[in-house]
Motif scaffolding. Structure first.
Motif, PDB file in Angstrom:
ATOM      1  N   TYR A  88       0.926  -1.280   0.133  1.00 46.81           N
ATOM      2  CA  TYR A  88      -0.128  -0.023   0.101  1.00 46.81           C
ATOM      3  C   TYR A  88       0.836   1.379  -0.005  1.00 46.81           C
ATOM      4  O   TYR A  88       2.170   1.125   0.180  1.00 46.81           O
TER       5      TYR A  88
ATOM      6  N   TYR B 276       0.625   5.284   1.090  1.00 43.43           N
ATOM      7  CA  TYR B 276      -0.121   6.606   1.776  1.00 43.43           C
ATOM      8  C   TYR B 276       0.807   7.976   1.811  1.00 43.43           C
ATOM      9  O   TYR B 276       1.879   7.825   1.923  1.00 43.43           O
TER      10      TYR B 276
ATOM     11  N   ASP C 159       1.739  11.064   4.148  1.00 39.33           N
ATOM     12  CA  ASP C 159       2.144  11.359   5.657  1.00 39.33           C
ATOM     13  C   ASP C 159       2.957  12.604   5.541  1.00 39.33           C
ATOM     14  O   ASP C 159       3.979  12.739   5.454  1.00 39.33           O
TER      15      ASP C 159
ATOM     16  N   THR D 166       5.233  11.001   0.670  1.00 37.07           N
ATOM     17  CA  THR D 166       4.546   9.706   0.264  1.00 37.07           C
ATOM     18  C   THR D 166       5.184   8.571   0.792  1.00 37.07           C
ATOM     19  O   THR D 166       6.446   8.419   0.412  1.00 37.07           O
TER      20      THR D 166
ATOM     21  N   ARG E  79      -7.738   3.341  -4.569  1.00 39.61           N
ATOM     22  CA  ARG E  79      -7.552   4.244  -3.535  1.00 39.61           C
ATOM     23  C   ARG E  79      -8.999   3.896  -2.867  1.00 39.61           C
ATOM     24  O   ARG E  79     -10.065   3.930  -3.079  1.00 39.61           O
TER      25      ARG E  79
ATOM     26  N   SER F 269      -6.007   9.607   1.294  1.00 43.63           N
ATOM     27  CA  SER F 269      -4.662   9.642   1.687  1.00 43.63           C
ATOM     28  C   SER F 269      -3.990   8.053   1.342  1.00 43.63           C
ATOM     29  O   SER F 269      -2.728   7.753   1.726  1.00 43.63           O
ATOM     30  N   TYR F 270      -4.851   6.970   1.077  1.00 45.29           N
ATOM     31  CA  TYR F 270      -4.401   5.530   0.793  1.00 45.29           C
ATOM     32  C   TYR F 270      -4.784   5.145  -0.458  1.00 45.29           C
ATOM     33  O   TYR F 270      -5.639   5.045  -0.986  1.00 45.29           O
TER      34      TYR F 270
ATOM     35  N   LEU G  84      -6.314  -0.723   7.807  1.00 44.25           N
ATOM     36  CA  LEU G  84      -6.373   0.605   7.063  1.00 44.25           C
ATOM     37  C   LEU G  84      -7.823   0.871   6.928  1.00 44.25           C
ATOM     38  O   LEU G  84      -8.841   0.198   6.676  1.00 44.25           O
TER      39      LEU G  84
END
Length: 243
Positions: free
Chosen positions: A156, A158, A160, A164, A193, A197-198, A227
Motif C-alpha cells: 500500500y 499513503y 504522511d 508519500t 484508492r 490518503s491511501y 487501513l
C-alpha cells in the motif's frame, strides 16, 4: 503528418526563449502552443493549455524551474519536463524532479534533436521498441541512490505530511512525489484508492471489516495494521474485489 507534441517554452530571458522556439520549430512533430516568461506564468499556461511537454528554464526569479516542476505534479495532466540551464551542476537535481531530459545553454541543434527524438519515442510511440509496453518499475530516490520497486510487491501507499510512503513486504520507502502522481504511475496495476490518503494493492486484501458510520477497516495479508476505508470508496472497492 499525424499527431504532434504540444509544447510550452518557459524562460525569463526573451532571447533564450526565442532561440529555443526557433530551434524546436525545425522539428515538424513539435507544436509550440505557448510561452511563458516566469515560473508563475508557466504554471498558469500549463493549466490553461495542458501541453504534452514544458521546456523549462531552471534559473528564474521568484519561482524557479524546479519549483514549477514540483507544482505541476498536482495537475490532473502532468506534462513532461525538459529542463534548460547554463549550469550542468543542476543535472542531478533536475532528474530528481522526473525530468525527461536536460539541455544546456547555449542551445545546440544536435542535443535538441536528441531530446525531440526521445520525446517522440515517449509520447508518440512510433517506430519504437517501447510501443505498447508498460514501465515495470517504480523509481524511489533515497539520498544518492535510486531503488526500483516492483509494483506487485508494493502492498500500500499513503500520504504522511509532506511525503508519500510506499510499503512493500520488507520495508517502507519515502518519496517526495505526490500521492496523485504515484497513483497515476501505478494505474496499470491492481491499485485502488480506499481513502483520500491511501492506495492499496488489491492482491493483498485479506478482510474487509465494518467499522462505523458506513466506513470499514481493511486487513492485508502479512500486515498487522488495519487501513481505514472511507465510506465513499466502499461500494466501488467491493465491486473490484468480488466475483
Amino acid at each position: 503528418m499525424g499527431k504532434r507534441i504540444t509544447a510550452v517554452v518557459v524562460d525569463d530571458e526573451r532571447f533564450s526563449r526565442e532561440e529555443l522556439i526557433y530551434l524546436l520549430k525545425e522539428h515538424e512533430r513539435i507544436e509550440i502552443i505557448g510561452e511563458a516568461d516566469s515560473g508563475e506564468d508557466a504554471v498558469m499556461k500549463a493549466l490553461q493549455l495542458q501541453p504534452d511537454v514544458l521546456f523549462l528554464d531552471i534559473e528564474m526569479p521568484k519561482m524557479n524551474g524546479l519549483e514549477v516542476a514540483e507544482s505541476l505534479q498536482e495537475l490532473k495532466k502532468v506534462p513532461d519536463i525538459v529542463f534548460a540551464t547554463a549550469y550542468p551542476d543542476f543535472a542531478v537535481e533536475a532528474f530528481r524532479h522526473e525530468a525527461v531530459d536536460y539541455i544546456l545553454k547555449p542551445f545546440e541543434e544536435e542535443p535538441i534533436r536528441e531530446t525531440v527524438d526521445r520525446l517522440e519515442r515517449r509520447l508518440l510511440n512510433e517506430g519504437s521498441a517501447e510501443k505498447g509496453t508498460i514501465p515495470s518499475k517504480l523509481a524511489v530516490e533515497e539520498e544518492e541512490e535510486i531503488t526500483y520497486l516492483t509494483p506487485s510487491e508494493i502492498m500500500y501507499v499513503y500520504r504522511d505530511g509532506r511525503v508519500t510512503k510506499i510499503v512493500d513486504q520488507t520495508r517502507t520507502y519515502e518519496t517526495k512525489r505526490s500521492l496523485k502522481e504515484v497513483e497515476q504511475r501505478l494505474e496499470p496495476f491492481s491499485f485502488f484508492r480506499i481513502h483520500k490518503s491511501y492506495l492499496v494493492n488489491l492482491q493483498y486484501v485479506k478482510r474487509l471489516v465494518p467499522w462505523f458510520n458506513g466506513a470499514y477497516h481493511l486487513e492485508l495479508r502479512g500486515r498487522d495494521e488495519q487501513l481505514s476505508v472511507s465510506r465513499n470508496y466502499v461500494k466501488e472497492l467491493r465491486k473490484q474485489l468480488e466475483l
